[in-house]
Design a protein around this motif. Structure first.
Motif: not given
Length: 538
Positions: A475-492, A499-506
């Protein structure tokens, strides 16, 4: 729990809001990673300028402060007082830290960060080269110039590389890459020196003139009408670090302090709102308010009070009034900070406070402290009034009923549904329980800046997962702009989910209203635990 793995259609208004957030995040993204450098510069000015805490020690002040005529410095005495080796030879030191840091270090850090955001390390290098031309071609610190030239230079480098991408013969890649970047950087530095620098000087002077006009006309408090709602819409970092920090730093260089550093960062308005909820709130809002006070006022994480405002949108009036009161108080006293207070903790505010003011030495602390107290008092009184007017109904309906009614009323006022406020419903009428289609091993908490509130949320969920005995999940934290789509689950938080969906759609997305106290975390833990027990159904 409102969760999706695909992006729903967005309305025009929502798209515009997301676009503004992205632009604001980009601006603040160039400043926030370098806030430590601004703070270091602020401390150096506080210590070593002529009116600073150690200004009376002239050998140190003359050298590190860098003010006055260098030819008048008693070098032997000054340098011996600073440092001396065993054999009696002094260690050379640079003349003045204040000037070079604000003239060269801070703008180059901003330019390099902006360049990296656009085109990685290569973009950052060319951005720094180009920005030197802007710096040398002006007579004032070029923060705004760095924020424009840095990303622009990186973008041009990116476009240049595309011209011969895949066309370079093997063995010549390094030669072409280094010389092309060097030549482009040289050309941009020359353009920056002769053309870009003077233009940005004019822009910077114009903005400064606008601020001076607002101050002289007594209109500066009106900024709170824009700033406080912008904070709740998660544009706080963009407003503070993207706009106020560059202009405020220029003012601090000229006068030793700037009121702009406290327009957004003043913790008073948020403190007053949370104290009102602690006394007159209902249910979970009242129970969680005392803890939120510690995080907001002492920790400086202002995002913690935004959900309380969204629960009752009328509370934004209290935030605006409190902000205006704080700004007006500092305007009357002529008080301000030497450097940005980030995060906006009362400790950071006091450490960066300039003792000077319109009333004389020492009154700066009085002005800043009063600005916090009065801002908190005004926002508390108005928030309490709003809460007391509806308290009887809140107690009868319960918090969830009141929250649902408040969201419906807000959506009716807007004339359209709002996904931002819909996520605040404690019983999500349109929500669904998360269903994972792949193993969840990486969970990322994402917020605007990637620090502060998201770090706290990640810590809370990390502890819950640990207590549940689940292993193999990070479990980590980062800026939305730095999301690269590798996360299995994103909490915002709700305002940032699109914006998070657009950065990490999968990724699987979970929206929460409060990073510190959300029932969604237990659902996430149950989801991950069920995977470890039964596996994931494809």
């Amino acid at each position: 729990m409102t969760t999706t793995a695909t992006s729903p259609a967005l309305s025009g208004g929502k798209k515009a809001q997301i676009a503004v957030q992205r632009f604001g995040t980009f601006l603040s993204g160039m400043i926030m990673p370098n806030i430590a450098a601004f703070i270091a510069w602020g401390f150096i000015t506080a210590l070593f300028i002529a009116t600073g805490w150690l200004g009376f020690w002239h050998p140190v002040a003359d050298i590190l402060g860098g003010f006055g005529d260098a030819s008048q410095i008693n070098w032997a005495h000054a340098m011996t007082a600073l440092s001396q080796t065993k054999d009696g030879n002094v260690i050379p030191v640079f003349v003045g830290l204040v000037g070079p840091m604000i003239t060269y270090l801070l703008p180059l850090l901003i330019a390099n960060t902006g360049g990296r955001m656009v085109y990685g390390e290569r973009g950052g290098v060319v951005a720094a080269i180009a920005t030197v031309g802007v710096i040398v071609g002006t007579t004032i610190p070029m923060f705004l110039g760095a924020m424009v030239m840095g990303p622009l230079a990186a973008l041009l480098t990116k476009w240049m590389d595309r011209i011969w991408e895949g066309k370079i013969k093997a063995g010549f890649e390094m030669l072409v890459n280094n010389f092309s970047a060097g030549i482009l950087g040289m050309l941009l530095a020359i353009v920056g020196f002769f053309g870009f620098g003077p233009i940005m000087t004019a822009v910077s002077n114009a903005l400064g003139a606008v601020v001076d006009f607002l101050v002289s006309a007594g209109l500066l408090p009106l900024l709170s009408i824009l700033v406080e709602p912008a904070k709740v819409l998660f544009l706080n970092n963009a407003v503070n670090h993207g706009v106020f920090t560059p202009i405020g730093t220029q003012q601090a260089l000229e006068t030793g302090r700037s009121i702009l550093f406290l327009v957004e960062a003043n913790p008073g308005p948020g403190l007053g709102i949370l104290v009102a909820f602690a006394f007159f709130g209902v249910g979970a809002a009242r129970a969680s308010a005392p803890g939120a006070i510690v995080i907001q006022f002492l920790g400086g994480i202002h995002e913690i009070y935004f959900p309380y405002v969204l629960m009752k949108p009328i509370i934004i009036v209290a935030a605006i009034a409190g902000g205006m009161t704080g700004v007006a108080t500092n305007a009357v006293f002529g008080s301000g900070l030497r450097a940005p207070a980030s995060p906006g903790s009362i400790f950071a505010v006091l450490l960066q406070t300039s003792g000077d003011s319109n009333f004389g030495p020492g009154w700066g602390y009085v002005g800043v402290i009063l600005s916090v107290i009065l801002a908190a008092t005004v926002s508390f009184l108005l928030s309490s009034l709003f809460l007391l007017r509806t308290r009887k109904r809140d107690l009868e309906l319960g918090e969830s009923g009141d929250l649902s009614a408040a969201i419906s009323a807000t959506e009716a006022n807007k004339g359209k549904s709002s996904s931002t406020l819909a996520g605040l419903r404690t019983s999500s009428e349109a929500g669904t329980t998360a269903v994972a289609t792949k193993p969840i091993s990486t969970i990322v908490f994402a917020c605007d800046a990637g620090m502060g509130s998201s770090a706290m949320g990640a810590s809370v969920l990390r502890n819950k997962i640990k207590k549940a005995g689940i292993e193999g999940v990070t479990v980590t934290n980062q800026a939305i702009a730095n999301l690269d789509g590798s996360a299995d689950l994103v909490v915002t938080q709700n305002q940032l989910t699109d914006r998070a969906r657009s950065a990490s759609p999968n990724s699987l997305h979970v929206s929460v209203d409060n990073f510190m106290n959300s029932p969604r975390y237990d659902e996430v833990v149950d989801l991950v635990a069920s995977q470890h027990q039964d596996g994931v159904q494809g």
